[in-house]
Design an enzyme around this catalytic site. Structure first.
Site, mmCIF file in Angstrom:
data_model
loop_
_atom_site.group_PDB
_atom_site.id
_atom_site.type_symbol
_atom_site.label_atom_id
_atom_site.label_comp_id
_atom_site.label_asym_id
_atom_site.label_seq_id
_atom_site.Cartn_x
_atom_site.Cartn_y
_atom_site.Cartn_z
ATOM 1 N N ALA B 45 0.854 -1.194 0.000
ATOM 2 C CA ALA B 45 0.000 0.000 0.000
ATOM 3 C C ALA B 45 0.888 1.241 0.000
ATOM 4 C CB ALA B 45 -0.895 0.000 1.237
ATOM 5 N N GLU B 130 14.186 -3.936 15.013
ATOM 6 C CA GLU B 130 15.636 -3.741 15.000
ATOM 7 C C GLU B 130 16.031 -2.544 14.132
ATOM 8 O OE1 GLU B 130 18.443 -5.693 16.485
ATOM 9 O OE2 GLU B 130 19.175 -3.729 15.891
ATOM 10 N N VAL B 133 16.533 1.394 15.298
ATOM 11 C CA VAL B 133 17.679 1.987 15.994
ATOM 12 C C VAL B 133 18.982 1.653 15.272
ATOM 13 C CG1 VAL B 133 18.940 2.129 18.181
ATOM 14 C CG2 VAL B 133 16.470 1.815 18.204
ATOM 15 N N GLY B 188 21.022 14.558 0.897
ATOM 16 C CA GLY B 188 19.942 13.625 1.242
ATOM 17 C C GLY B 188 20.081 13.023 2.627
ATOM 18 N N GLU B 191 16.355 15.543 6.443
ATOM 19 C CA GLU B 191 15.022 15.751 5.873
ATOM 20 C C GLU B 191 14.847 17.231 5.517
ATOM 21 O OE1 GLU B 191 12.922 13.093 5.605
ATOM 22 O OE2 GLU B 191 14.494 11.863 6.499
ATOM 23 N N ASP B 202 15.369 12.727 17.473
ATOM 24 C CA ASP B 202 15.587 11.391 16.902
ATOM 25 C C ASP B 202 16.485 10.555 17.822
ATOM 26 O OD1 ASP B 202 15.684 9.577 14.331
ATOM 27 O OD2 ASP B 202 17.777 9.846 14.945
ATOM 28 N N LYS B 206 15.692 6.952 19.916
ATOM 29 C CA LYS B 206 16.531 5.752 19.890
ATOM 30 C C LYS B 206 16.983 5.375 21.300
ATOM 31 C CE LYS B 206 17.883 6.595 15.144
ATOM 32 N NZ LYS B 206 18.769 7.408 14.283
#
Lengths: 438, 438
Positions: B45, B130, B133, B188, B191, B202, B206
């Site tokens: 999807a 998995e 992180v 890249g 973001e 972020d 983690k």
């Protein structure tokens, strides 16, 4: 099993075995919870059952391995006696009695892993040996399970802590090999007979196991060209450092573009900016280049009672879980899967392609450098750098040459000529040079 | 399952999802063999099903996640759409449909892992993450399975590749933060909205997951004091380097002697001889101090499509195996085991004990250093080193102080006084200093 308790039998109880006993006792509840059932050590076979051992009652001890191997209540046999015979027979016998086996015995697995894994698969039991390679670094599990979907372009490892300790001390303290070895023995890092550590045999065993699992092929110990560190001198280390390298005993596996596998254990010049150059003392480290995952570097304590015992206990936990599920792992994460072995061509050292470090002792007379250069040139070995210095012994110089990348066989052919030159001292020494990281 | 084939449904198909599709195709036979059954992707999807995708036929695509969630043939749902909503509902719904779930969604697991794992346990399915992180570094498996018998004194990680790239470029290129960030975006690595990368969010996610698993306790994101790298200036980096440090965004967990857990995400001064100081660019690295195993250091590619996809495929393989065994893992190696959570006290940052790096801009007039020293002394913060230099702006100096180890709250109290001193410029900056390796 007996009353829902998983029963363990041990053969051997030295530093590592005692470490296992301690860990199982200290973490009894956590381990019970992780497995879903309690663990108990039912029996331990040792040479001297009269010796007092911490946390072990005399009734648990005997000098008869058969008490472990034939007791129907014992589910898991932990072999920590070491050596090939009689350990080989004990492990085989445990497997035949449908017992799961956990071992730290690298020589046994490297030499006879094939036959033992086949037996274990036949008997539907686990044969676990994470502790056999790099003690506390879970490198076999990483290769077989965590990186299961990847392929390995190369594996580089400092896998013998004793050699690494000796080389580190030679460099940092200015000691010669013998003095550094004695120091390693005094600290309990080297065995009374340190041969397997310093002649590369132990690293060979570990690379045999690592490459068998990583490349899903059958590697035998004699397929790995193996050189030790016994001939590394303080001069080699000093001159290596001057040229920008540390010397490390490296175990290497490279998958070439042709698919052929190149394996070797050799003292190697490592550029100072390379992650493996900075692994000190008894630490182990492994660098894996995964086709998909990219580079992975892992270091930790490669030997010693506690890290090795911790690794054995992780294996015991894993085996206990599969035991409770009523099914062996069959495709155990780090068993050699015999039915699907790859037919990989293992190429000889003569094809190894690398820059080389050459050290020669020669008489200081005109023309000899030209003759050396000519011999190298004849076999198309190009010189990238040349450095010479006078020795204490008058009239003698040490010549260091860094070659461009060439094949080992080209270099060996040139060295045959160079050795015969008039004025050449002892046999020239060559060490491969690891490329700098990008 | 359908005809012995394990059927996969995917939600989302960006860089990571396409990587999973490619890996499953390129390693079809190896994976089939490792699992003991073939895998097939039945449905994916995506937002835009009309876009042409490599190795995916248009009939496999739709923009309707329900086609994945309600198809009784689909065994495993791979969620790679990211973000919390609607991913949370999709994952919950897949679990309720008795499907195993593999996800790389760190925000989702950090924020709602507790509820999702509880549902998975209720429904007897696996929830695997998995890949959430450190992409290609199998750190969760290491902690939960390979080091199952150990306890962790500390965990230190460089877990956000974007921040690390920015800091590396600032130091090596002499760029300011904005320029380095733009470069990371151009390549890249960051973001379009890089907020979560550079504000520490972020890394917080983690560390939430890592510490929940490592300490078998429930950590929530708001229990982790979190500072980002947005305020790190080129001057901080240059002066840090002059004092012998690299600045890294570090995620830290420390188990104190009292058993209390100290957690934080902070830009930190790392001594140049520390293994974490030399982790460049987008690499991730984690250092674990095991009570038994000792120190383990692991580095690798922490992000990017391929390493993350590889990690997802390892999870798919593992889940497929437990599916074929007819039993979920229940105590999955990296699921949060809710029934046996430890009651661990998490202590606030004010108790953190460390050396600190202080940077102050002050007017160059007599007496001000004495006043600073007095304020520090009043709260028993000792000065280990002091360095000052004149700035381009005449009459102003930059003062650097390295303190001896003290509590964060002592330092903060002193800083409140120092900020009020006449002649003080912008707010003083403080960064904790990581101890040198022994």
């Amino acid at each position: 099993m007996n009353g829902g308790e998983i029963q363990i039998g041990m053969i051997g109880c030295g530093v590592v075995g005692q470490g296992v006993v301690d860990l199982l006792a200290n973490h009894r509840e956590t381990i019970h919870h992780r497995i879903g059932a309690p663990l108990a050590i039912k029996h331990i076979a040792v040479k001297n059952p009269r010796k007092t051992r911490n946390g072990i009652s005399p009734s648990q001890l005997s000098n008869d391995p058969q008490k472990v191997l034939t007791d129907p209540d014992i589910d898991i046999v932990v072999e920590v006696m070491g050596g090939i015979d009689p350990a080989r027979g004990f492990v085989q016998s445990a497997i035949q009695q449908h017992k799961h086996v956990v071992t730290a015995n690298k020589a046994l697995i490297a030499e006879h892993g094939h036959e033992l894994v086949a037996s274990a698969q036949e008997q539907d039991v686990d044969l676990m040996f994470e502790a056999a390679v790099c003690g506390g670094i879970p490198i076999l599990r990483m290769i077989r399970e965590n990186l299961a979907s990847d392929e390995f372009e190369s594996i580089r490892g400092i896998v013998n802590g004793t050699s690494n300790y000796i080389l580190t001390q030679m460099e940092s303290q200015g000691w010669d090999f013998d003095r550094a070895l004695k120091d390693a023995q005094k600290r309990g890092y080297a065995e009374a007979d340190p041969a397997l550590d310093v002649n590369g045999g132990d690293a060979n065993h570990k690379l045999t196991i690592l490459s068998t699992l990583a490349y899903k092929t059958l590697v035998s110990t004699d397929q790995i060209p193996t050189e030790g560190i016994e001939d590394i001198t303080l001069e080699d280390i000093e001159l290596g450092h001057r040229m920008g390298y540390h010397i490390k005993l490296l175990a290497c596996a490279d998958r070439g573009a042709s698919g052929a596998l190149s394996l070797r254990v050799q003292p190697t010049m490592i550029p100072l900016n390379h992650p493996l150059a900075e692994v000190p003392g008894v630490l182990n480290a492994v660098q894996i280049q995964g086709a998909v995952t990219g580079p992975i570097f892992i270091s930790g304590e490669g030997a010693g009672g506690a890290p090795t015992a911790s690794s054995i206990v992780s294996d015991i936990i894993d085996t206990s879980r599969s035991l409770l599920r009523g099914k062996p792992r069959r495709v155990a994460p780090w068993s050699v899967d015999q039915e699907h072995l790859n037919a990989v061509r293992i190429q000889g050292l003569e094809n190894h392609h690398s820059k080389y470090f050459l050290r020669m002792h020669v008489e200081d007379k005109p023309g000899i450098l030209a003759q050396i250069a000519q011999a190298l040139g004849h076999y198309e070995v190009s010189i990238e750098q040349l450095y010479q210095r006078e020795n204490a012994q008058a009239g003698n110089i040490t010549v260091i040459i860094i070659t461009r990348a060439c094949r080992e066989r080209q270099l060996q052919s040139a060295l045959v000529q160079i050795e015969k030159l008039e004025g050449m001292g002892d046999a020239p020494k060559r060490l491969p040079i690891e490329p700098s990281p990008e």
